[in-house]
Motif scaffolding. Structure first.
Motif, PDB file in Angstrom:
ATOM      1  N   THR A 123       1.765   9.318   1.243  1.00  0.00           N
ATOM      2  CA  THR A 123       2.494   8.058   1.075  1.00  0.00           C
ATOM      3  C   THR A 123       3.309   7.784   2.342  1.00  0.00           C
ATOM      4  O   THR A 123       3.500   8.677   3.165  1.00  0.00           O
ATOM      5  CB  THR A 123       3.454   8.123  -0.132  1.00  0.00           C
ATOM      6  N   PRO A 124       3.813   6.583   2.484  1.00  0.00           N
ATOM      7  CA  PRO A 124       4.646   6.288   3.661  1.00  0.00           C
ATOM      8  C   PRO A 124       6.021   6.960   3.640  1.00  0.00           C
ATOM      9  O   PRO A 124       6.769   6.869   4.598  1.00  0.00           O
ATOM     10  CB  PRO A 124       4.816   4.767   3.618  1.00  0.00           C
ATOM     11  N   PHE A 125       6.363   7.676   2.573  1.00  0.00           N
ATOM     12  CA  PHE A 125       7.679   8.299   2.475  1.00  0.00           C
ATOM     13  C   PHE A 125       7.899   9.398   3.510  1.00  0.00           C
ATOM     14  O   PHE A 125       9.037   9.751   3.785  1.00  0.00           O
ATOM     15  CB  PHE A 125       7.910   8.853   1.063  1.00  0.00           C
TER      16      PHE A 125
ATOM     17  N   LYS B 116       0.846  -1.191   0.000  1.00  0.00           N
ATOM     18  CA  LYS B 116       0.000   0.000   0.000  1.00  0.00           C
ATOM     19  C   LYS B 116       0.884   1.245   0.000  1.00  0.00           C
ATOM     20  O   LYS B 116       1.550   1.553   0.973  1.00  0.00           O
ATOM     21  CB  LYS B 116      -0.908  -0.011   1.229  1.00  0.00           C
ATOM     22  N   TRP B 117       0.883   1.979  -1.097  1.00  0.00           N
ATOM     23  CA  TRP B 117       1.742   3.151  -1.188  1.00  0.00           C
ATOM     24  C   TRP B 117       0.972   4.449  -1.030  1.00  0.00           C
ATOM     25  O   TRP B 117       1.563   5.472  -0.726  1.00  0.00           O
ATOM     26  CB  TRP B 117       2.532   3.151  -2.485  1.00  0.00           C
TER      27      TRP B 117
END
Length: 183
Positions: A86-88, A20-21
């Motif tokens: 996003t997880p970034f 999941k992005w």
């Protein structure tokens, strides 16, 4: 070992699935604000593209300032949305995302308002200029709406949150570990 695992299972948070992005809603961005930010990015892009099609300028500095502001709004807001959705955002060394988000949104909204006003007042009114200025002001309104919704939902990010004194910082997890280690 089983007692320690029971304590950690209750207190630890599962990582989101690796596949999941896009995580909207996330801890920093809900669906409503995500939609507003994406719309602001699109209107900023349209304002920039239309300003780039202006061939005759009576006041070129105002045009260049508008192009700079709308391009900066497009690029940097797009980057901010990318990080918040996003997880970034977990991999970047920024610890106060709400303060960054609010400060940036207010600053870029003000910048695009100034640029739109300067471009509108200092330029010949062709169709490209009219549409570009209109899209610039729409983007400005979207940034303002985003900032107002942010304050309504999360409050002012500028206020420092009170921290617990060190003597009261013992958490229930630490108490459970102490109880289980004594047994």
């Amino acid at each position: 070992m089983a007692a320690a695992n029971a304590v950690y299972n209750v207190t630890t948070v599962q990582e989101p699935k690796a596949g999941k992005w896009l995580i909207v809603p996330s801890e920093y961005l809900d669906k409503c604000r995500f939609g507003i930010k994406v719309a602001a990015v699109l209107f900023s892009l349209l304002a920039f593209i239309l300003a780039a099609t202006v061939y005759l300028c009576s006041s070129c500095p105002a045009l260049y300032f508008f192009q700079f502001a709308s391009c900066a709004a497009f690029l940097f807001t797009g980057l901010l949305v990318f990080f918040l959705a996003t997880p970034f955002h977990r991999r970047v060394g920024i610890s106060d995302w709400p303060m960054l988000d609010f400060s940036y949104t207010v600053a870029i909204g003000f910048l695009i308002f100034l640029a739109s006003a300067a471009f509108a007042s200092e330029h010949r009114w062709t169709l490209e200029v009219q549409m570009s200025v209109a899209f610039g002001f729409i983007a400005c309104v979207l940034f303002l709406v985003d900032a107002v919704i942010f304050v309504k939902i999360k409050g002012w990010p500028c206020h420092s949150k009170p921290r617990a004194p060190p003597e009261q910082s013992e958490t229930p997890e630490a108490e459970k570990l102490t109880v289980h280690s004594e047994e």
